[in-house]
Design a protein around this motif. Sequence first.
Motif, PDB file in Angstrom:
ATOM      1  N   ARG A 159      38.650  85.036  59.400  1.00  0.00           N
ATOM      2  CA  ARG A 159      39.062  83.632  59.494  1.00  0.00           C
ATOM      3  C   ARG A 159      39.529  83.212  58.102  1.00  0.00           C
ATOM      4  N   LEU A 160      40.838  83.177  57.958  1.00  0.00           N
ATOM      5  CA  LEU A 160      41.450  82.937  56.660  1.00  0.00           C
ATOM      6  C   LEU A 160      42.135  81.581  56.629  1.00  0.00           C
ATOM      7  N   SER A 161      42.146  80.959  55.478  1.00  0.00           N
ATOM      8  CA  SER A 161      42.826  79.668  55.337  1.00  0.00           C
ATOM      9  C   SER A 161      43.363  79.529  53.922  1.00  0.00           C
ATOM     10  N   LEU A 162      44.357  78.668  53.785  1.00  0.00           N
ATOM     11  CA  LEU A 162      44.896  78.323  52.471  1.00  0.00           C
ATOM     12  C   LEU A 162      44.317  76.976  52.069  1.00  0.00           C
ATOM     13  N   GLU A 163      43.696  76.929  50.904  1.00  0.00           N
ATOM     14  CA  GLU A 163      43.143  75.687  50.383  1.00  0.00           C
ATOM     15  C   GLU A 163      43.986  75.206  49.208  1.00  0.00           C
ATOM     16  N   GLY A 186      41.789  66.602  41.919  1.00  0.00           N
ATOM     17  CA  GLY A 186      41.022  66.216  43.098  1.00  0.00           C
ATOM     18  C   GLY A 186      40.161  67.335  43.648  1.00  0.00           C
ATOM     19  N   LYS A 187      39.711  67.173  44.884  1.00  0.00           N
ATOM     20  CA  LYS A 187      38.833  68.142  45.527  1.00  0.00           C
ATOM     21  C   LYS A 187      39.650  69.168  46.309  1.00  0.00           C
ATOM     22  N   TRP A 188      39.072  70.342  46.480  1.00  0.00           N
ATOM     23  CA  TRP A 188      39.707  71.368  47.299  1.00  0.00           C
ATOM     24  C   TRP A 188      39.663  70.948  48.764  1.00  0.00           C
ATOM     25  N   GLU A 189      40.757  71.209  49.483  1.00  0.00           N
ATOM     26  CA  GLU A 189      40.835  70.880  50.897  1.00  0.00           C
ATOM     27  C   GLU A 189      41.600  71.975  51.624  1.00  0.00           C
ATOM     28  N   SER A 190      41.306  72.142  52.911  1.00  0.00           N
ATOM     29  CA  SER A 190      41.994  73.151  53.714  1.00  0.00           C
ATOM     30  C   SER A 190      43.365  72.642  54.138  1.00  0.00           C
ATOM     31  N   ALA A 238      55.588  57.882  42.659  1.00  0.00           N
ATOM     32  CA  ALA A 238      55.926  57.323  41.355  1.00  0.00           C
ATOM     33  C   ALA A 238      55.853  58.357  40.240  1.00  0.00           C
ATOM     34  N   ALA A 239      54.961  59.352  40.370  1.00  0.00           N
ATOM     35  CA  ALA A 239      54.782  60.336  39.303  1.00  0.00           C
ATOM     36  C   ALA A 239      55.990  61.259  39.212  1.00  0.00           C
ATOM     37  N   PRO A 240      56.433  61.606  37.999  1.00  0.00           N
ATOM     38  CA  PRO A 240      57.569  62.523  37.859  1.00  0.00           C
ATOM     39  C   PRO A 240      57.237  63.945  38.283  1.00  0.00           C
ATOM     40  N   ALA A 241      55.950  64.323  38.287  1.00  0.00           N
ATOM     41  CA  ALA A 241      55.562  65.674  38.692  1.00  0.00           C
ATOM     42  C   ALA A 241      54.107  65.679  39.147  1.00  0.00           C
ATOM     43  N   THR A 242      53.802  66.581  40.077  1.00  0.00           N
ATOM     44  CA  THR A 242      52.439  66.748  40.582  1.00  0.00           C
ATOM     45  C   THR A 242      52.099  68.230  40.567  1.00  0.00           C
ATOM     46  N   THR A 243      50.918  68.582  40.067  1.00  0.00           N
ATOM     47  CA  THR A 243      50.476  69.975  40.042  1.00  0.00           C
ATOM     48  C   THR A 243      49.454  70.202  41.145  1.00  0.00           C
ATOM     49  N   ILE A 244      49.690  71.239  41.952  1.00  0.00           N
ATOM     50  CA  ILE A 244      48.778  71.582  43.042  1.00  0.00           C
ATOM     51  C   ILE A 244      48.325  73.023  42.865  1.00  0.00           C
ATOM     52  N   ALA A 245      47.011  73.240  42.916  1.00  0.00           N
ATOM     53  CA  ALA A 245      46.437  74.584  42.857  1.00  0.00           C
ATOM     54  C   ALA A 245      46.205  75.083  44.280  1.00  0.00           C
TER      55      ALA A 245
END
Length: 329
Positions: free
Chosen positions: A95-99, A105-109, A133-140
């Motif tokens: 059972r695999l998922s991408l978080e 912020g917090k990790w979410e599925s 509004a933000a010029p850039a957003t970083t997502i892990a």
Amino acid sequence: MKRSAMVLLGLVVVALGLAAKQLPGVDGGPAAPIAGPQVAVGAPNRGSESVGVELGPLVIEGRGTRTTSVVGDGGTVVLAAGYGVRTSGAAPALRLSLERRVGSGKWESTSAPVRQDEHGLHVSTPPWSASGAAPATTIAYRIASASFIDAAGVAPAVRSRSVSVVYENQAAYTGLAAQIYRDAAPYCPTTAVRIADLMGDVAGDYQPGTSLIRIDAVVGTGAMARPEIVRSVALHECSHERQWLNYDGTNEGRKRMLAAAAAQFSSYDPMGVGATGPSGPLKSDIRPIEHAADCGAMALEPRGYLGYGGSCSPTQLEAARRLLTGGRY
């Protein structure tokens, strides 16, 4: 011809010569190669190992060992990882998922499906809107494997290392970046654009595993400020981006693209569009992916130029246009 006109012509030739220079492996070239994802299934060693899943390093397809990428609003990249399973019986259905974690912020599925095959795990990041509004957003991002029960015990949940993707808001662009994006957007709507010092070697570049066009600051100045020249540079780099994205955004897809480009763009038509002389160079002198990108720019901006020289046949122009409009060579 007036002296002033002759000087202007000389500036155009020098500027276009800059765009034609190339560093191997930079403009549309592959990132540093790494070993592909590996899969292993086996039984635990008695007394030394428990049942479970091991996830290899998560990588961004096309980025080699680098763990970051850049895209524009709505962009996506393909992630891959090797894995191993220790089990006392048949390999279980994992059972695999991408978080993901947005900013701090917090990790979410996410609902992105993780594909599992003999080559490893693969997942495309879900589109993210960077139009706020933000010029850039970083997502892990990271891959998670849920726990499972085996006859020899309980396998704990595990998670891979994370990689990061920067999503740029193109609406925040100004100046040359805004102009390049405006010219590329009909064909590369999810691209990001950055103005950079490319050391005078290329007018622009694109690297696989991103949706990012980098443009040298010299573009948009002097003779290279002509709208058709700026648009040619934008379309050339957009062609490189589509060479990656239209072939699944994976290293395997890139191999198919290179073969298709070699089959169709390994020759010049001496009488074709954009011909620079009575004959082009020998076949061995032609870089097919660069000639293909040149023909893409010429197909949509006939007033532009071929930064790598030569000329485009009608068949090449048609194939290059097809790529920019979402197809393949």
